[in-house]
Design a protein around this motif. Structure first.
Motif, mmCIF file in Angstrom:
data_model
loop_
_atom_site.group_PDB
_atom_site.id
_atom_site.type_symbol
_atom_site.label_atom_id
_atom_site.label_comp_id
_atom_site.label_asym_id
_atom_site.label_seq_id
_atom_site.Cartn_x
_atom_site.Cartn_y
_atom_site.Cartn_z
ATOM 1 N N GLN A 1 4.437 0.304 -8.135
ATOM 2 C CA GLN A 1 3.842 1.737 -8.383
ATOM 3 C C GLN A 1 2.331 1.744 -7.612
ATOM 4 O OE1 GLN A 1 3.521 2.839 -12.455
ATOM 5 N NE2 GLN A 1 4.152 5.028 -11.892
ATOM 6 N N CYS A 2 2.132 2.973 -7.173
ATOM 7 C CA CYS A 2 1.095 3.276 -6.491
ATOM 8 C C CYS A 2 -0.349 3.211 -7.666
ATOM 9 C CB CYS A 2 0.799 4.649 -5.713
ATOM 10 S SG CYS A 2 -0.656 4.576 -4.978
ATOM 11 N N THR A 3 -1.255 2.633 -7.476
ATOM 12 C CA THR A 3 -2.392 2.566 -8.509
ATOM 13 C C THR A 3 -3.237 3.958 -8.510
ATOM 14 O OG1 THR A 3 -3.884 1.350 -7.012
ATOM 15 C CG2 THR A 3 -2.709 -0.027 -8.638
ATOM 16 N N GLU A 4 -3.010 4.520 -7.253
ATOM 17 C CA GLU A 4 -3.891 5.983 -7.241
ATOM 18 C C GLU A 4 -2.843 7.088 -7.630
ATOM 19 O OE1 GLU A 4 -7.163 6.227 -6.207
ATOM 20 O OE2 GLU A 4 -7.124 4.027 -6.156
ATOM 21 N N CYS A 5 -1.736 7.219 -7.082
ATOM 22 C CA CYS A 5 -0.858 8.570 -7.139
ATOM 23 C C CYS A 5 0.238 8.350 -8.205
ATOM 24 C CB CYS A 5 -0.652 9.094 -5.899
ATOM 25 S SG CYS A 5 0.877 8.314 -5.147
ATOM 26 N N GLY A 6 0.560 6.969 -8.733
ATOM 27 C CA GLY A 6 1.626 6.968 -9.456
ATOM 28 C C GLY A 6 3.144 6.901 -8.901
ATOM 29 N N ARG B 1 0.773 -1.195 0.041
ATOM 30 C CA ARG B 1 -0.319 0.016 -0.164
ATOM 31 C C ARG B 1 0.984 1.346 -0.005
ATOM 32 N NH1 ARG B 1 -5.530 0.485 1.011
ATOM 33 N NH2 ARG B 1 -5.647 -1.865 1.434
ATOM 34 N N CYS B 2 0.533 2.216 -0.582
ATOM 35 C CA CYS B 2 1.202 3.516 -0.793
ATOM 36 C C CYS B 2 1.160 4.167 0.602
ATOM 37 C CB CYS B 2 0.666 4.329 -1.815
ATOM 38 S SG CYS B 2 1.182 5.987 -2.288
ATOM 39 N N THR B 3 2.345 4.668 1.235
ATOM 40 C CA THR B 3 2.377 5.300 2.342
ATOM 41 C C THR B 3 2.072 6.651 2.223
ATOM 42 O OG1 THR B 3 4.602 5.688 2.033
ATOM 43 C CG2 THR B 3 4.181 3.881 3.399
ATOM 44 N N THR B 4 2.052 7.396 1.265
ATOM 45 C CA THR B 4 1.640 8.709 0.805
ATOM 46 C C THR B 4 0.044 8.714 0.739
ATOM 47 O OG1 THR B 4 3.666 8.823 -0.464
ATOM 48 C CG2 THR B 4 1.746 10.432 -0.816
ATOM 49 N N CYS B 5 -0.605 8.038 -0.092
ATOM 50 C CA CYS B 5 -1.900 8.084 -0.390
ATOM 51 C C CYS B 5 -3.010 6.995 -0.028
ATOM 52 C CB CYS B 5 -2.198 8.572 -1.843
ATOM 53 S SG CYS B 5 -2.368 7.223 -2.900
ATOM 54 N N ASN B 6 -2.379 6.039 0.578
ATOM 55 C CA ASN B 6 -3.165 4.738 0.958
ATOM 56 C C ASN B 6 -3.845 4.027 -0.126
ATOM 57 O OD1 ASN B 6 -4.481 3.305 3.120
ATOM 58 N ND2 ASN B 6 -6.465 4.111 2.537
ATOM 59 N N GLY B 7 -3.515 4.535 -1.552
ATOM 60 C CA GLY B 7 -3.716 3.766 -2.745
ATOM 61 C C GLY B 7 -2.812 2.184 -2.573
ATOM 62 N N THR B 8 -3.412 1.321 -3.544
ATOM 63 C CA THR B 8 -2.581 -0.151 -3.184
ATOM 64 C C THR B 8 -1.603 -0.107 -4.473
ATOM 65 O OG1 THR B 8 -4.351 -0.970 -4.774
ATOM 66 C CG2 THR B 8 -4.731 -1.446 -2.520
HETATM 67 ZN ZN LIG Z 1 -0.198 6.807 -3.845
#
Ligand SMILES: [Zn+2]
Length: 243
Positions: free
Chosen positions: A210-215, A177-184
């Motif tokens: 790579q984060c699927t939300e913020c890249g 999970r992305c620590t910046t935005c919580n995306g997977t």
């Molecule tokens: Zn992210």
């Protein structure tokens, strides 16, 4: 109207919420005869999210019970682990950014917004998304709209993390999970994230995500030693795959 006199005994875990005299053992209280026991307990400073069983003369009662004269009330702390909200998802208030990042590092769904969106919006989001509201703000935890809530007992992120993991036992899946935005995160090739890499990173590492939300690109490297330690410690104590 008669004002019933009752007695109260709070579990030790709840003593930080009540005034000093009420920490010493059973104490007396005169109620208004109409307030529920839940309201009485809350008005003494204890968030109901932290209360387990309410006992009157040893019998469990709901928090809607209206105390009568001579009731001996015992207030227990919430059980740990708490009955599962499986798998629990969280919403953290604005003061808990470090805890949010650590939960995400462990793969736990931890929504967090900064700047502060305010208590009303947080409570509404908890309800809409069925997230457990984590906070050190008792006023926020009293809001009726909350789907569920929990007080975070420590100021220190390491203890906060143990508090939440021991209480809710969320399944751990570190590095997902992305620590910046919580995306997977999804696994990607080095080529697809090359432009985000610093000098040296490209040569040294092969595992990229790579984060699927913020890249945001992620890779495992020496600068992650501190994060590795957090993951290793959490997995050792609470289970899960180290990743
Ligand atoms: Zn992210």
């Amino acid at each position: 109207m008669d004002r019933p006199q009752i007695s109260l005994d709070f579990a030790p875990e709840l003593h930080l919420f009540v005034s000093a005299p009420r920490r010493a053992g059973r104490t007396a209280l005169r109620t208004d005869g109409t307030s529920t026991l839940g309201h009485v307990v809350e008005s003494l400073g204890v968030p109901l999210t932290e209360v387990g069983a309410l006992l009157v003369d040893g019998r469990p009662v709901p928090d809607g019970y209206v105390p009568v004269d001579a009731d001996h009330v015992t207030i227990e702390a919430v059980a740990r682990p708490q009955p599962s909200l499986a798998p629990p998802r969280f919403l953290l208030d604005v003061h808990l950014g470090t805890l949010a990042r650590r939960l995400r590092l462990l793969g736990v769904d931890a929504a967090y917004e900064n700047p502060d969106i305010g208590d009303a919006a947080l409570a509404a989001r908890s309800a809409a998304e069925q997230r457990v509201m984590l906070s050190r703000d008792r006023g926020l935890l009293r809001r009726r709209e909350l789907w569920a809530g929990a007080y975070v007992y420590s100021h220190r992120p390491a203890e906060q993390l143990r508090d939440v993991l021991s209480r809710f036992a969320p399944p751990l899946a570190p590095w997902t999970r992305c620590t910046t935005c919580n995306g997977t995160l999804r696994t990607v090739t080095k080529t697809s994230v090359r432009e985000q890499l610093r000098d040296g990173t490209e040569r040294s590492y092969d595992a990229f995500a790579q984060c699927t939300e913020c890249g945001q690109a992620y890779w495992r490297g020496a600068h992650h030693a501190r994060l590795d330690a957090i993951v290793t410690d959490a997995v050792r104590e609470f289970g899960g795959v180290p990743g």
